[in-house]
Design an enzyme around this catalytic site. Structure first.
Site, PDB file in Angstrom:
ATOM      1  CB  THR A   1       6.594  -6.762  -4.221  1.00  0.00           C
ATOM      2  OG1 THR A   1       5.778  -7.624  -5.022  1.00  0.00           O
ATOM      3  CG2 THR A   1       7.492  -5.935  -5.117  1.00  0.00           C
TER       4      THR A   1
ATOM      5  CB  ALA B   1      -3.699  -9.728  -7.119  1.00  0.00           C
ATOM      6  CE  LYS B   2       3.973 -10.619  -5.443  1.00  0.00           C
ATOM      7  NZ  LYS B   2       4.992  -9.825  -6.064  1.00  0.00           N
ATOM      8  NE  ARG B   3      -4.547  -5.172  -6.912  1.00  0.00           N
ATOM      9  CZ  ARG B   3      -3.865  -5.575  -7.968  1.00  0.00           C
ATOM     10  NH1 ARG B   3      -2.568  -5.711  -7.898  1.00  0.00           N
ATOM     11  NH2 ARG B   3      -4.469  -5.844  -9.114  1.00  0.00           N
TER      12      ARG B   3
ATOM     13  CD  GLN C   1      -3.848  -9.789   2.719  1.00  0.00           C
ATOM     14  OE1 GLN C   1      -3.924 -10.059   3.867  1.00  0.00           O
ATOM     15  NE2 GLN C   1      -2.817  -9.120   2.244  1.00  0.00           N
TER      16      GLN C   1
END
Ligand code: GLU
Length: 280
Positions: free
Chosen positions: A18, A252-254, A256
């Site tokens: 994702t 976390a990816k969200r 960045q």
């Protein structure tokens, strides 16, 4: 200090494509690879891409490249979950025939309203559709109403009795899957779910040591329940700590979190990234 891993174990890294991999993923992948390597076991890679709304093929290509750049190699070609929908569907059908699944037509709004009205625990599905008469459920399905499939957790628990698992980091753990209510095993928009696919693939691929972040400790209670229902073996577990940023917040990816490719672009070597991920 990593725990002592059993010799000859099969481990896996199972990313969802994702986004680009960050240091937390590197830690998880290296942890699994090291556990297998220590005792001459197998290290598998599995692409968990059932969520077509969020997964993208270019992230799969990128993660294969990033992991190879880090120096990781897997024992066999990666398993790709999106190619295995018929197998997941067969398991759902088995559970449905045994009366352990029910269709749930609730929207998010319905669930929030029912929880508010009952003053129930916010994270748990209040069971609105659990006892819907079969004829009513069939009529709604025939009318084209979208539905998820939920596990009747109390009924499942009555079949399996007490459940536990051994975690090499957290010690012996008793499972309380009922604390998570009737979890979704097939979503409205995706005919499977993380819990179902991860448990089925770990069983079919004969994974003997599941390593992953400790944020998934609770999920393991559901996985043990599915294993007991389906007669799948119980692997050992090692839920490792999570890599945090300078502020102590989980990567976390969200948010960045810096990606492995960004680190590579500024000239970091694989050895430096491995060290930053806790594997010097
Ligand atoms: N695809 C899941 C994730 O990326 C895998 C979790 C697991 O290892 O069970 O979070």
């Amino acid at each position: 200090m990593p725990p002592a891993f059993p010799p000859g174990c099969t481990t896996r890294f199972a990313p969802s494509p994702t986004g680009y991999l960050h240091l937390g993923h590197a830690h998880s992948a290296l942890f699994a690879a090291q556990a297998a390597k220590q005792g001459g076991g197998r290290f598998l890679l599995r692409i968990e891409d059932i969520d077509a709304t969020r997964c993208r093929p270019e992230f799969t290509t990128a993660l294969l490249e990033d992991l190879a750049w880090l120096g990781l190699a897997w024992t066999e070609p990666p398993r790709v979950q999106s190619t295995r929908m018929p197998q997941y569907r067969a398991t759902l059908e088995t559970l449905r025939r045994r009366g352990l699944l029910y269709p749930c037509f609730c929207t998010r709004g319905d669930i929030a309203a029912a929880i508010a009205a009952a003053h129930g625990p916010a994270a748990i599905y209040p069971g609105t559709c659990r006892d819907l008469p079969a004829a009513e459920a069939a009529a709604r399905i025939a009318a084209g109403r979208p539905y998820a499939l939920r596990l009747n957790t109390a009924r499942a628990r009555a079949e399996t009795g007490p459940l536990a698992f051994t975690d090499l980091i957290h010690g012996p753990r008793r499972c309380t899957p009922e604390a998570q209510g009737d979890v979704v095993l097939a979503r409205k928009d995706i005919p499977a779910s993380y819990h179902l696919c991860v448990t089925q693939d770990d069983a079919e691929q004969e994974v003997t040591l599941v390593t992953r972040g400790e944020d998934l400790l609770e999920a393991t209670d559901i996985h043990r329940l599915l294993q007991a229902l389906m007669g799948w073996p119980a692997p050992l577990y090692a839920h490792h700590g999570l890599i945090k940023d300078a502020q102590g917040k989980r990567l976390a990816k969200r948010d960045q979190a810096p990606t492995l490719r960004a680190m590579r672009a500024v000239g970091m070597s694989p050895a430096e990234v491995r060290a930053a991920a806790g594997f010097p």
